[in-house]
Design a protein around this motif. Structure first.
Motif, PDB file in Angstrom:
ATOM      1  N   ASP A  43     -46.943 -17.346 -27.252  1.00  0.00           N
ATOM      2  CA  ASP A  43     -47.939 -17.624 -26.209  1.00  0.00           C
ATOM      3  C   ASP A  43     -48.850 -18.756 -26.672  1.00  0.00           C
ATOM      4  O   ASP A  43     -50.053 -18.646 -26.692  1.00  0.00           O
ATOM      5  CB  ASP A  43     -48.728 -16.366 -25.859  1.00  0.00           C
ATOM      6  CG  ASP A  43     -49.341 -15.700 -27.081  1.00  0.00           C
ATOM      7  OD1 ASP A  43     -49.102 -16.167 -28.210  1.00  0.00           O
ATOM      8  OD2 ASP A  43     -50.064 -14.711 -26.896  1.00  0.00           O
ATOM      9  N   ARG A  44     -48.239 -19.863 -27.042  1.00  0.00           N
ATOM     10  CA  ARG A  44     -48.945 -21.006 -27.613  1.00  0.00           C
ATOM     11  C   ARG A  44     -49.973 -21.601 -26.653  1.00  0.00           C
ATOM     12  O   ARG A  44     -51.016 -22.078 -27.059  1.00  0.00           O
ATOM     13  CB  ARG A  44     -47.919 -22.060 -27.996  1.00  0.00           C
ATOM     14  CG  ARG A  44     -48.515 -23.267 -28.625  1.00  0.00           C
ATOM     15  CD  ARG A  44     -47.448 -24.211 -29.109  1.00  0.00           C
ATOM     16  NE  ARG A  44     -48.128 -25.316 -29.761  1.00  0.00           N
ATOM     17  CZ  ARG A  44     -47.658 -26.528 -29.792  1.00  0.00           C
ATOM     18  NH1 ARG A  44     -46.512 -26.810 -29.238  1.00  0.00           N
ATOM     19  NH2 ARG A  44     -48.327 -27.474 -30.381  1.00  0.00           N
ATOM     20  N   TYR A  45     -49.665 -21.607 -25.369  1.00  0.00           N
ATOM     21  CA  TYR A  45     -50.559 -22.188 -24.367  1.00  0.00           C
ATOM     22  C   TYR A  45     -51.319 -21.062 -23.676  1.00  0.00           C
ATOM     23  O   TYR A  45     -50.724 -20.132 -23.153  1.00  0.00           O
ATOM     24  CB  TYR A  45     -49.772 -23.001 -23.340  1.00  0.00           C
ATOM     25  CG  TYR A  45     -49.004 -24.134 -23.968  1.00  0.00           C
ATOM     26  CD1 TYR A  45     -49.637 -25.329 -24.256  1.00  0.00           C
ATOM     27  CD2 TYR A  45     -47.657 -24.000 -24.291  1.00  0.00           C
ATOM     28  CE1 TYR A  45     -48.949 -26.376 -24.853  1.00  0.00           C
ATOM     29  CE2 TYR A  45     -46.956 -25.039 -24.887  1.00  0.00           C
ATOM     30  CZ  TYR A  45     -47.608 -26.226 -25.166  1.00  0.00           C
ATOM     31  OH  TYR A  45     -46.913 -27.248 -25.751  1.00  0.00           O
ATOM     32  N   ARG A  46     -52.659 -21.194 -23.672  1.00  0.00           N
ATOM     33  CA  ARG A  46     -53.502 -20.178 -23.037  1.00  0.00           C
ATOM     34  C   ARG A  46     -54.511 -20.867 -22.127  1.00  0.00           C
ATOM     35  O   ARG A  46     -54.868 -22.018 -22.319  1.00  0.00           O
ATOM     36  CB  ARG A  46     -54.249 -19.349 -24.085  1.00  0.00           C
ATOM     37  CG  ARG A  46     -53.341 -18.445 -24.869  1.00  0.00           C
ATOM     38  CD  ARG A  46     -54.144 -17.590 -25.853  1.00  0.00           C
ATOM     39  NE  ARG A  46     -53.313 -16.561 -26.436  1.00  0.00           N
ATOM     40  CZ  ARG A  46     -53.273 -15.305 -26.023  1.00  0.00           C
ATOM     41  NH1 ARG A  46     -54.024 -14.912 -25.037  1.00  0.00           N
ATOM     42  NH2 ARG A  46     -52.474 -14.438 -26.602  1.00  0.00           N
ATOM     43  N   TYR A  47     -54.981 -20.105 -21.145  1.00  0.00           N
ATOM     44  CA  TYR A  47     -55.994 -20.623 -20.229  1.00  0.00           C
ATOM     45  C   TYR A  47     -57.369 -20.573 -20.896  1.00  0.00           C
ATOM     46  O   TYR A  47     -57.684 -19.625 -21.605  1.00  0.00           O
ATOM     47  CB  TYR A  47     -56.074 -19.771 -18.958  1.00  0.00           C
ATOM     48  CG  TYR A  47     -54.792 -19.663 -18.176  1.00  0.00           C
ATOM     49  CD1 TYR A  47     -54.211 -20.787 -17.594  1.00  0.00           C
ATOM     50  CD2 TYR A  47     -54.177 -18.431 -17.980  1.00  0.00           C
ATOM     51  CE1 TYR A  47     -53.043 -20.688 -16.849  1.00  0.00           C
ATOM     52  CE2 TYR A  47     -53.012 -18.322 -17.232  1.00  0.00           C
ATOM     53  CZ  TYR A  47     -52.448 -19.452 -16.686  1.00  0.00           C
ATOM     54  OH  TYR A  47     -51.294 -19.344 -15.959  1.00  0.00           O
TER      55      TYR A  47
END
Length: 117
Positions: A43-47
């Motif tokens: 989950d490398r990209y998060r908001y």
């Protein structure tokens, strides 16, 4: 005695019923994503998220984790979400599932005040 028994069971009934309905939350998503420096993270990209009327951005749920929502960079989003608590929190630490209830606004802009990544 019956009233006392009913009063004692009421909190259990309310708690049990509460899991059948999601909590409605309003969130703002920033115009860009937080990127985990650990390139191996699933989950490398998060908001970047502001919860409710919060003034500060926090790193929130992973990109793609809001059912029914397609994120586009370059826009700041105001969303109403259904939040379903997760009983058994997985290893990634996500304690809720999210579903888009309503898109409140989508504004092309560069979000201000984001933490340095």
């Amino acid at each position: 005695m019956k009233r006392l028994f009913a009063l004692l069971l009421l909190p259990l009934f309310i708690t049990a019923c509460g899991k059948d309905r999601p909590e409605l939350v309003t969130v703002t998503l920033a115009s860009r994503l937080w990127v985990d420096p650990d390139e191996t993270a699933d989950d490398r990209y998060r908001y970047y998220v502001k919860w409710g009327s919060a003034m500060e951005w926090t790193v929130g749920m992973p990109d793609g984790s809001i059912a029914g929502f397609e994120y586009e960079q370059g826009y700041e989003w105001l969303l109403k979400l259904e939040m379903w608590p997760v009983d058994d929190v997985p290893g990634d630490g996500i304690s809720a599932e999210y579903k888009l209830k309503k898109l409140l606004s989508k504004e092309r802009k560069e979000s201000a005040g984001l933490p340095v990544n």
